[in-house]
Design a protein around this motif. Structure first.
Motif, short mmCIF file in Angstrom:
data_model
loop_
_atom_site.label_atom_id
_atom_site.label_comp_id
_atom_site.label_asym_id
_atom_site.label_seq_id
_atom_site.Cartn_x
_atom_site.Cartn_y
_atom_site.Cartn_z
N SER A 1 0.84 -1.23 0.00
CA SER A 1 0.00 0.00 0.00
C SER A 1 0.86 1.26 0.00
O SER A 1 0.37 2.36 -0.20
CB SER A 1 -0.90 0.01 1.25
N LEU A 2 2.18 1.08 0.19
CA LEU A 2 3.07 2.25 0.32
C LEU A 2 4.03 2.40 -0.87
O LEU A 2 4.83 3.33 -0.93
CB LEU A 2 3.88 2.12 1.62
N LEU A 3 3.98 1.42 -1.79
CA LEU A 3 4.96 1.39 -2.89
C LEU A 3 4.26 1.17 -4.23
O LEU A 3 3.15 0.63 -4.25
CB LEU A 3 5.97 0.26 -2.66
N PRO A 4 4.95 1.51 -5.32
CA PRO A 4 4.34 1.32 -6.66
C PRO A 4 4.44 -0.15 -7.09
O PRO A 4 5.26 -0.51 -7.93
CB PRO A 4 5.21 2.23 -7.55
N VAL A 5 3.64 -1.01 -6.47
CA VAL A 5 3.64 -2.43 -6.83
C VAL A 5 2.33 -2.73 -7.57
O VAL A 5 1.25 -2.44 -7.06
CB VAL A 5 3.75 -3.33 -5.57
N SER A 6 2.49 -3.27 -8.78
CA SER A 6 1.29 -3.59 -9.57
C SER A 6 0.63 -4.86 -9.05
O SER A 6 1.32 -5.82 -8.70
CB SER A 6 1.69 -3.78 -11.04
N GLU A 7 -0.69 -4.88 -9.05
CA GLU A 7 -1.43 -6.08 -8.63
C GLU A 7 -1.06 -7.28 -9.51
O GLU A 7 -1.09 -8.42 -9.08
CB GLU A 7 -2.94 -5.83 -8.72
N ASN A 8 -0.66 -6.98 -10.75
CA ASN A 8 -0.28 -8.08 -11.67
C ASN A 8 0.97 -8.82 -11.18
O ASN A 8 1.25 -9.92 -11.65
CB ASN A 8 0.00 -7.54 -13.08
N ASN A 9 1.70 -8.18 -10.28
CA ASN A 9 2.94 -8.81 -9.77
C ASN A 9 2.75 -9.42 -8.40
O ASN A 9 3.72 -9.76 -7.72
CB ASN A 9 4.08 -7.78 -9.73
N ILE A 10 1.49 -9.53 -7.97
CA ILE A 10 1.21 -10.11 -6.65
C ILE A 10 0.43 -11.41 -6.85
O ILE A 10 -0.67 -11.41 -7.41
CB ILE A 10 0.39 -9.13 -5.78
N PHE A 11 1.02 -12.51 -6.42
CA PHE A 11 0.42 -13.85 -6.60
C PHE A 11 0.10 -14.41 -5.22
O PHE A 11 0.82 -15.25 -4.68
CB PHE A 11 1.39 -14.75 -7.36
N ARG A 12 -1.00 -13.91 -4.64
CA ARG A 12 -1.29 -14.32 -3.27
C ARG A 12 -1.93 -15.70 -3.23
O ARG A 12 -2.56 -16.14 -4.22
CB ARG A 12 -2.16 -13.29 -2.56
N ILE A 13 -1.72 -16.35 -2.11
CA ILE A 13 -2.38 -17.64 -1.86
C ILE A 13 -3.81 -17.33 -1.42
O ILE A 13 -4.02 -16.49 -0.53
CB ILE A 13 -1.61 -18.42 -0.76
N LYS A 14 -4.79 -17.97 -2.02
CA LYS A 14 -6.19 -17.58 -1.81
C LYS A 14 -6.74 -18.22 -0.53
O LYS A 14 -7.48 -19.19 -0.54
CB LYS A 14 -7.03 -17.93 -3.03
N GLY A 15 -6.35 -17.60 0.59
CA GLY A 15 -6.70 -18.13 1.90
C GLY A 15 -8.19 -18.17 2.17
O GLY A 15 -8.66 -18.86 3.08
N GLU A 16 -8.95 -17.43 1.35
CA GLU A 16 -10.40 -17.39 1.57
C GLU A 16 -11.08 -18.67 1.08
O GLU A 16 -12.22 -18.96 1.44
CB GLU A 16 -11.02 -16.17 0.88
#
Ligand code: 6PG
Length: 222
Positions: free
Chosen positions: A77-92
């Motif tokens: 939330s504090l840096l220019p990180v694109s969502e396309n570069n975030i591969f989260r584990i879908k804990g939901e």
């Protein structure tokens, strides 16, 4: 420690076109991420980094327990990180569905080395019981699973977690342990000095030749 890791990340993103990193969770990385977002905004090429996790609690992404949530608050939330570069584990998702999804993600999204997904860096923490990622001592056999990731179970809370297995972690180019606090010092000493039955700790199964242990003063037995 934090600045060392910041400089390390900076050099990686200067030397490579793309950096695939698996992050650890828990509380230790929080202060590191805070420092990175404040002091390394300009020196790290954030748009070259693709973010994965070594493990994730099976909770929704907005849950306080979520490693993604912690990383989002203290870093993304504090840096220019694109969502396309975030591969989260879908804990939901139900654990087995989250596990299947993440197995496909790391199989499809990462280059291979020896037929296995290749991370440039795997960031690890260590619990005071000697666990790492979410492979706990009571189920250390998960470390040697033939699968790319498995479902671990927290020994006291029973919380389910998706975790990378040993063969993926040890396949990484480099592994960085971030360990702080007096409560870890005894296990760090046992593992790094190969004392007693140290192999019973999952953290001891990590390939030492590829591992860099970043410790604070408290985590070192005086
Ligand atoms: C997690 C982590 C876990 C963590 C250790 C240390 O999901 O909790 O990936 O392996 O690194 O438990 O946690 P602390 O940094 O909170 O001591």
């Amino acid at each position: 420690m934090a600045r060392f890791f910041g400089d390390y990340l900076s050099s990686l993103t200067q030397e490579n076109e793309q950096v695939n990193i698996a992050l650890s969770g828990g509380s230790t990385p929080e202060t590191i991420f805070d420092m990175l977002s404040q002091e390394y905004r300009e020196t790290v090429n954030w748009d070259k980094i693709r973010f994965f996790w070594g493990d994730e609690r099976c909770v929704p992404p907005g849950d306080p327990e979520s490693n993604f949530n912690m990383t989002h608050q203290h870093l993304f939330s504090l840096l220019p990180v694109s969502e396309n570069n975030i591969f989260r584990i879908k804990g939901e998702l139900p654990p087995q569905e989250a596990l299947k999804d993440y197995r496909e993600v790391i199989d499809n999204e990462l280059p291979k080395n020896g037929g296995l997904p290749l991370f440039d860096v795997v960031l690890l923490g260590m619990g005071d019981d000697g666990h790492t990622a979410s492979v706990f001592p009571h189920e250390i056999d998960l470390w040697d699973s033939s699968e790319l990731c498995e479902i671990g179970t927290h020994p006291t809370s029973g919380q389910k977690r998706v975790t990378l297995t040993g063969k993926v972690i040890n396949n990484a180019r480099e592994i960085v342990f971030l360990v702080t606090g007096k409560n870890k010092a005894e296990k760090v000493d046992e593992i790094l000095n190969e004392k007693g039955d140290y192999q019973k700790y999952p953290a001891a199964r990590v390939n030492r030749d590829k591992s860099l242990w970043l410790l604070d003063q408290e985590a070192v037995v005086s």
